[in-house]
Scaffold this motif. Sequence first.
Motif, PDB file in Angstrom:
ATOM      1  N   ASP A  47       0.837  -1.203   0.000  1.00 25.53           N
ATOM      2  CA  ASP A  47       0.000   0.000   0.000  1.00 25.53           C
ATOM      3  C   ASP A  47       0.868   1.247   0.000  1.00 25.53           C
ATOM      4  N   ASP A  48       0.321   2.330  -0.554  1.00 29.83           N
ATOM      5  CA  ASP A  48       0.945   3.643  -0.461  1.00 29.83           C
ATOM      6  C   ASP A  48       0.450   4.303   0.826  1.00 29.83           C
ATOM      7  N   TRP A  49       1.314   5.061   1.469  1.00 28.69           N
ATOM      8  CA  TRP A  49       0.923   5.745   2.696  1.00 28.69           C
ATOM      9  C   TRP A  49       1.857   6.892   3.012  1.00 28.69           C
ATOM     10  N   TRP A  50       1.429   7.701   3.958  1.00 24.60           N
ATOM     11  CA  TRP A  50       2.204   8.805   4.517  1.00 24.60           C
ATOM     12  C   TRP A  50       2.423   8.527   5.990  1.00 24.60           C
ATOM     13  N   THR A  51       3.609   8.878   6.511  1.00 19.01           N
ATOM     14  CA  THR A  51       3.771   8.985   7.958  1.00 19.01           C
ATOM     15  C   THR A  51       3.863  10.475   8.254  1.00 19.01           C
ATOM     16  N   LEU A  52       3.221  10.884   9.339  1.00 21.64           N
ATOM     17  CA  LEU A  52       3.157  12.292   9.716  1.00 21.64           C
ATOM     18  C   LEU A  52       3.719  12.453  11.114  1.00 21.64           C
ATOM     19  N   ASP A  53       4.883  13.108  11.193  1.00 24.37           N
ATOM     20  CA  ASP A  53       5.549  13.366  12.475  1.00 24.37           C
ATOM     21  C   ASP A  53       5.751  12.102  13.307  1.00 24.37           C
ATOM     22  N   ASP A  54       5.891  10.965  12.664  1.00 25.66           N
ATOM     23  CA  ASP A  54       6.099   9.687  13.359  1.00 25.66           C
ATOM     24  C   ASP A  54       4.954   9.338  14.300  1.00 25.66           C
ATOM     25  N   GLU A  55       3.798   9.991  14.138  1.00 27.40           N
ATOM     26  CA  GLU A  55       2.667   9.807  15.061  1.00 27.40           C
ATOM     27  C   GLU A  55       1.404   9.284  14.398  1.00 27.40           C
ATOM     28  N   ALA A  56       1.329   9.391  13.078  1.00 27.71           N
ATOM     29  CA  ALA A  56       0.126   8.970  12.358  1.00 27.71           C
ATOM     30  C   ALA A  56       0.529   8.401  11.003  1.00 27.71           C
ATOM     31  N   VAL A  57      -0.318   7.531  10.494  1.00 34.89           N
ATOM     32  CA  VAL A  57      -0.142   6.985   9.150  1.00 34.89           C
ATOM     33  C   VAL A  57      -1.432   7.244   8.385  1.00 34.89           C
ATOM     34  N   ALA A  58      -1.271   7.729   7.152  1.00 34.73           N
ATOM     35  CA  ALA A  58      -2.411   7.973   6.269  1.00 34.73           C
ATOM     36  C   ALA A  58      -2.252   7.071   5.046  1.00 34.73           C
ATOM     37  N   PHE A  59      -3.099   6.053   4.952  1.00 36.22           N
ATOM     38  CA  PHE A  59      -3.064   5.118   3.819  1.00 36.22           C
ATOM     39  C   PHE A  59      -3.830   5.705   2.651  1.00 36.22           C
ATOM     40  N   THR A  60      -3.239   5.630   1.466  1.00 36.62           N
ATOM     41  CA  THR A  60      -3.904   6.096   0.262  1.00 36.62           C
ATOM     42  C   THR A  60      -4.997   5.096  -0.109  1.00 36.62           C
ATOM     43  N   VAL A  61      -6.193   5.619  -0.344  1.00 42.97           N
ATOM     44  CA  VAL A  61      -7.329   4.783  -0.740  1.00 42.97           C
ATOM     45  C   VAL A  61      -7.641   5.120  -2.201  1.00 42.97           C
ATOM     46  N   PHE A  62      -7.607   4.093  -3.036  1.00 44.16           N
ATOM     47  CA  PHE A  62      -7.884   4.284  -4.453  1.00 44.16           C
ATOM     48  C   PHE A  62      -9.298   3.821  -4.781  1.00 44.16           C
ATOM     49  N   LYS A  63      -9.946   4.544  -5.682  1.00 45.28           N
ATOM     50  CA  LYS A  63     -11.256   4.145  -6.198  1.00 45.28           C
ATOM     51  C   LYS A  63     -11.063   2.998  -7.189  1.00 45.28           C
ATOM     52  N   LYS A  64     -12.166   2.387  -7.606  1.00 44.75           N
ATOM     53  CA  LYS A  64     -12.094   1.281  -8.571  1.00 44.75           C
ATOM     54  C   LYS A  64     -11.403   1.690  -9.869  1.00 44.75           C
ATOM     55  N   ASP A  65     -11.566   2.970 -10.270  1.00 41.31           N
ATOM     56  CA  ASP A  65     -10.947   3.430 -11.516  1.00 41.31           C
ATOM     57  C   ASP A  65      -9.478   3.800 -11.342  1.00 41.31           C
ATOM     58  N   GLY A  66      -8.952   3.659 -10.111  1.00 38.59           N
ATOM     59  CA  GLY A  66      -7.552   3.943  -9.850  1.00 38.59           C
ATOM     60  C   GLY A  66      -7.265   5.345  -9.353  1.00 38.59           C
ATOM     61  N   ASN A  67      -8.255   6.224  -9.398  1.00 41.51           N
ATOM     62  CA  ASN A  67      -8.054   7.590  -8.909  1.00 41.51           C
ATOM     63  C   ASN A  67      -8.101   7.632  -7.387  1.00 41.51           C
ATOM     64  N   LEU A  68      -7.580   8.708  -6.842  1.00 42.61           N
ATOM     65  CA  LEU A  68      -7.538   8.896  -5.399  1.00 42.61           C
ATOM     66  C   LEU A  68      -8.943   8.998  -4.831  1.00 42.61           C
ATOM     67  N   GLY A  69      -9.207   8.187  -3.802  1.00 41.26           N
ATOM     68  CA  GLY A  69     -10.511   8.205  -3.142  1.00 41.26           C
ATOM     69  C   GLY A  69     -10.477   8.882  -1.787  1.00 41.26           C
ATOM     70  N   GLY A  70      -9.281   9.132  -1.277  1.00 41.26           N
ATOM     71  CA  GLY A  70      -9.118   9.738   0.037  1.00 41.26           C
ATOM     72  C   GLY A  70      -7.957   9.082   0.751  1.00 41.26           C
ATOM     73  N   LEU A  71      -7.845   9.378   2.037  1.00 42.12           N
ATOM     74  CA  LEU A  71      -6.773   8.794   2.842  1.00 42.12           C
ATOM     75  C   LEU A  71      -7.352   8.314   4.160  1.00 42.12           C
ATOM     76  N   ALA A  72      -6.993   7.096   4.545  1.00 39.75           N
ATOM     77  CA  ALA A  72      -7.462   6.500   5.802  1.00 39.75           C
ATOM     78  C   ALA A  72      -6.364   6.696   6.840  1.00 39.75           C
ATOM     79  N   VAL A  73      -6.670   7.449   7.887  1.00 36.26           N
ATOM     80  CA  VAL A  73      -5.669   7.846   8.871  1.00 36.26           C
ATOM     81  C   VAL A  73      -5.838   7.059  10.158  1.00 36.26           C
ATOM     82  N   THR A  74      -4.691   6.613  10.690  1.00 34.78           N
ATOM     83  CA  THR A  74      -4.690   5.925  11.974  1.00 34.78           C
ATOM     84  C   THR A  74      -3.555   6.457  12.845  1.00 34.78           C
TER      85      THR A  74
END
Length: 172
Positions: free
Chosen positions: A115-142
């Motif tokens: 999966d593609d993701w971002w780490t933010l200040d070593d405190e959070a991860v935002a996973f890239t969520v793709f739509k069925k067509d492959g475009n960006l659908g948002g980011l799931a943050v934990t």
Amino acid sequence: MKLLDIEEFNDLLRNCKHRAFHLETQDEYAVDNEADDLAEFLKTGTFDESWSSWEHLIKEITDKGVIVQRARVVTEPHTDYTRFLHATTRINIDSGEDVRWLNRNKIDPGQLTTDDWWTLDDEAVAFTVFKKDGNLGGLAVTIDPVIVRYCNSVRESVWSLATPHAEYSPKQ
């Protein structure tokens, strides 16, 4: 996990204090606003070099002293899309990003995520969520500490093996 749209994620990114790291693991992306530039690049080797709202956002963040890093794990030989990304990366760098490339054969798959993701200040991860067509659908943050720790360790492995953009050439 909380699903954010792109504007909500951009606000989260704006609030980074130290470092934002983006891991990209796909060889192809379906990004609607890149379609014309990609087609032009494949036809002529050129593309529109004007900055998008993304580059302006990164410049705003890096001007505050936040480190923004991006690692692209790619298959060699490269896809047309990866060659396009390599050509356009100077725009990312001009906006303040530090970009590195890693041939996926140079890392044990067990040390990587798919999966593609971002780490933010070593405190959070935002996973890239793709739509069925492959475009960006948002980011799931934990902020789950186990997931954050794991992604931070993947980041360290990838970053230490990756080649800085200035030293990396596209493989055909």
